[in-house]
Design a protein around this motif. Structure first.
Motif, PDB file in Angstrom:
ATOM      1  N   GLN A 101       1.007  -1.153   0.105  1.00 52.83           N
ATOM      2  CA  GLN A 101       0.136  -0.004   0.309  1.00 52.83           C
ATOM      3  C   GLN A 101       1.007   1.541  -0.151  1.00 52.83           C
ATOM      4  OE1 GLN A 101      -2.899  -1.046   3.411  1.00 52.83           O
ATOM      5  NE2 GLN A 101      -4.112  -1.754   1.543  1.00 52.83           N
ATOM      6  N   CYS A 102       1.767   1.104   0.630  1.00 52.09           N
ATOM      7  CA  CYS A 102       2.937   3.183   0.996  1.00 52.09           C
ATOM      8  C   CYS A 102       3.439   2.740  -0.977  1.00 52.09           C
ATOM      9  CB  CYS A 102       3.736   2.208   1.581  1.00 52.09           C
ATOM     10  SG  CYS A 102       3.690   2.918   3.826  1.00 52.09           S
ATOM     11  N   ASP A 103       3.302   1.666  -1.709  1.00 51.85           N
ATOM     12  CA  ASP A 103       4.268   2.061  -2.861  1.00 51.85           C
ATOM     13  C   ASP A 103       2.754   2.120  -3.875  1.00 51.85           C
ATOM     14  OD1 ASP A 103       6.906   0.909  -1.894  1.00 51.85           O
ATOM     15  OD2 ASP A 103       6.065  -1.162  -2.994  1.00 51.85           O
ATOM     16  N   ALA A 104       1.860   1.881  -2.881  1.00 56.26           N
ATOM     17  CA  ALA A 104       0.570   2.107  -4.198  1.00 56.26           C
ATOM     18  C   ALA A 104       0.630   3.917  -3.770  1.00 56.26           C
ATOM     19  CB  ALA A 104      -0.511   1.745  -3.985  1.00 56.26           C
ATOM     20  N   ILE A 105       0.398   4.626  -2.900  1.00 60.58           N
ATOM     21  CA  ILE A 105       0.697   5.434  -2.465  1.00 60.58           C
ATOM     22  C   ILE A 105       2.069   6.540  -3.183  1.00 60.58           C
ATOM     23  CG2 ILE A 105       0.233   7.275  -0.613  1.00 60.58           C
ATOM     24  CD1 ILE A 105      -0.879   5.457   1.406  1.00 60.58           C
ATOM     25  N   ALA A 128      -1.767  12.794   0.484  1.00 59.86           N
ATOM     26  CA  ALA A 128      -0.613  11.720   0.544  1.00 59.86           C
ATOM     27  C   ALA A 128      -0.782  11.433   1.455  1.00 59.86           C
ATOM     28  CB  ALA A 128       0.342  11.837  -0.870  1.00 59.86           C
ATOM     29  N   GLN A 129      -0.017  11.700   2.381  1.00 59.85           N
ATOM     30  CA  GLN A 129       0.110  11.476   3.347  1.00 59.85           C
ATOM     31  C   GLN A 129      -0.871  11.016   4.956  1.00 59.85           C
ATOM     32  OE1 GLN A 129       3.610  13.375   5.803  1.00 59.85           O
ATOM     33  NE2 GLN A 129       5.266  11.928   4.415  1.00 59.85           N
ATOM     34  N   ARG A 130      -1.598  11.723   4.260  1.00 62.01           N
ATOM     35  CA  ARG A 130      -3.360  11.094   5.219  1.00 62.01           C
ATOM     36  C   ARG A 130      -3.838  10.000   4.685  1.00 62.01           C
ATOM     37  NH1 ARG A 130      -4.078  17.034   4.282  1.00 62.01           N
ATOM     38  NH2 ARG A 130      -5.769  16.218   2.643  1.00 62.01           N
ATOM     39  N   ASN A 133      -4.470   6.892   7.274  1.00 57.04           N
ATOM     40  CA  ASN A 133      -5.190   7.501   8.669  1.00 57.04           C
ATOM     41  C   ASN A 133      -6.856   7.818   7.526  1.00 57.04           C
ATOM     42  OD1 ASN A 133      -6.637   8.054  10.657  1.00 57.04           O
ATOM     43  ND2 ASN A 133      -5.928  10.218  10.747  1.00 57.04           N
ATOM     44  N   ASP A 134      -7.187   8.329   6.488  1.00 53.67           N
ATOM     45  CA  ASP A 134      -8.396   8.682   5.827  1.00 53.67           C
ATOM     46  C   ASP A 134      -8.807   7.763   5.468  1.00 53.67           C
ATOM     47  OD1 ASP A 134      -7.877  11.156   6.252  1.00 53.67           O
ATOM     48  OD2 ASP A 134      -7.875  11.533   4.297  1.00 53.67           O
ATOM     49  N   CYS A 135      -8.478   6.716   4.789  1.00 55.22           N
ATOM     50  CA  CYS A 135      -8.783   5.447   4.724  1.00 55.22           C
ATOM     51  C   CYS A 135      -9.087   4.121   5.292  1.00 55.22           C
ATOM     52  CB  CYS A 135      -7.684   4.209   2.893  1.00 55.22           C
ATOM     53  SG  CYS A 135      -8.055   5.889   1.812  1.00 55.22           S
ATOM     54  N   GLY A 136      -8.772   3.958   6.988  1.00 52.70           N
ATOM     55  CA  GLY A 136      -8.108   3.289   7.701  1.00 52.70           C
ATOM     56  C   GLY A 136      -7.100   1.822   7.434  1.00 52.70           C
ATOM     57  N   LEU A 137      -5.570   2.468   6.604  1.00 56.97           N
ATOM     58  CA  LEU A 137      -5.232   1.100   6.604  1.00 56.97           C
ATOM     59  C   LEU A 137      -4.902   0.322   7.191  1.00 56.97           C
ATOM     60  CD1 LEU A 137      -3.939   3.103   2.656  1.00 56.97           C
ATOM     61  CD2 LEU A 137      -5.611   1.486   2.669  1.00 56.97           C
ATOM     62  N   GLU A 138      -3.592  -0.436   7.116  1.00 60.57           N
ATOM     63  CA  GLU A 138      -2.835  -1.188   8.190  1.00 60.57           C
ATOM     64  C   GLU A 138      -2.168  -0.111   8.030  1.00 60.57           C
ATOM     65  OE1 GLU A 138      -2.487  -5.960   7.564  1.00 60.57           O
ATOM     66  OE2 GLU A 138      -4.718  -5.945   6.888  1.00 60.57           O
ATOM     67  N   VAL A 139      -1.432  -0.141   7.362  1.00 57.79           N
ATOM     68  CA  VAL A 139      -0.137   0.904   7.216  1.00 57.79           C
ATOM     69  C   VAL A 139      -0.724   2.247   7.593  1.00 57.79           C
ATOM     70  CG1 VAL A 139      -0.137   1.381   4.591  1.00 57.79           C
ATOM     71  CG2 VAL A 139       2.040   1.467   5.929  1.00 57.79           C
ATOM     72  N   HIS A 141       1.777   4.633   8.584  1.00 55.91           N
ATOM     73  CA  HIS A 141       2.376   5.917   7.559  1.00 55.91           C
ATOM     74  C   HIS A 141       3.598   5.337   6.148  1.00 55.91           C
ATOM     75  CE1 HIS A 141       4.943   9.314   7.400  1.00 55.91           C
ATOM     76  NE2 HIS A 141       5.982   8.772   7.463  1.00 55.91           N
ATOM     77  N   CYS A 142       3.511   5.900   5.668  1.00 58.44           N
ATOM     78  CA  CYS A 142       4.374   6.195   4.924  1.00 58.44           C
ATOM     79  C   CYS A 142       4.955   7.023   4.159  1.00 58.44           C
ATOM     80  CB  CYS A 142       3.290   5.108   3.048  1.00 58.44           C
ATOM     81  SG  CYS A 142       1.983   4.062   3.275  1.00 58.44           S
ATOM     82  N   PRO A 143       6.149   6.674   4.654  1.00 61.09           N
ATOM     83  CA  PRO A 143       7.053   7.887   3.845  1.00 61.09           C
ATOM     84  C   PRO A 143       6.893   8.428   2.561  1.00 61.09           C
ATOM     85  CG  PRO A 143       8.327   5.975   4.713  1.00 61.09           C
ATOM     86  CD  PRO A 143       6.466   5.831   4.926  1.00 61.09           C
TER      87      PRO A 143
END
Length: 144
Positions: A101-105, A128-130, A133-139, A141-143
């Motif tokens: 998911q972070c790669d996708a973001i 993008a950084q939100r 949290n906004d989507c309730g993903l397992e991950v 934080h995504c740098p």
């Protein structure tokens, strides 16, 4: 004298045997049943980055890109439309394996950044950084 030596040898063997047998070894085994299914992420690809890249390419993440660039290209776009893109973006991201998911973001961020230009990069990055949290993903934080 031989009887004494034989007795000493026998006594030594008995003491050694009792000392060795005092230790107990426990072996624990775990049985894992295989259902024969190969997870879609592991289908023929060894490198985790390749797995993510392949999965992300197969997903449509256009709503995520629209969500990130919304308000930048057209600041008068209705709020309801923005929420609609966010909900569809979340749905698209939830179809991606959590480890990708972070790669996708990051991929969506890079595409949106190219579209939005340098002047809007901070707004795009903030949205993008939100997303986790906004989507309730397992991950969490995504740098970028």
């Amino acid at each position: 004298m031989t009887k004494l030596e034989l007795f000493a040898l026998t006594f030594t063997v008995i003491v050694a045997f009792s000392a060795v047998s005092a230790y107990k070894t426990t072996i624990v085994t775990t049985i894992v049943e295989d259902n024969g299914l190969v997870p879609p992420l592991l289908d023929g690809l060894d490198n985790p980055q390749e797995q993510c890249r392949s999965q992300i390419q197969s997903q449509q993440l256009d709503h995520c890109q629209m969500h990130l660039t919304q308000g930048i290209q057209n600041p008068r776009r209705p709020f309801q439309r923005e929420q609609q893109h966010l909900q569809q973006c979340c749905s698209q991201l939830n179809q991606v394996n959590p480890e990708c998911q972070c790669d996708a973001i990051r991929q969506v961020f890079n595409e949106a950044r190219r579209q939005g230009g340098q002047r809007a990069i901070s707004q795009i990055a903030s949205k993008a950084q939100r997303l986790p949290n906004d989507c309730g993903l397992e991950v969490q934080h995504c740098p970028l």
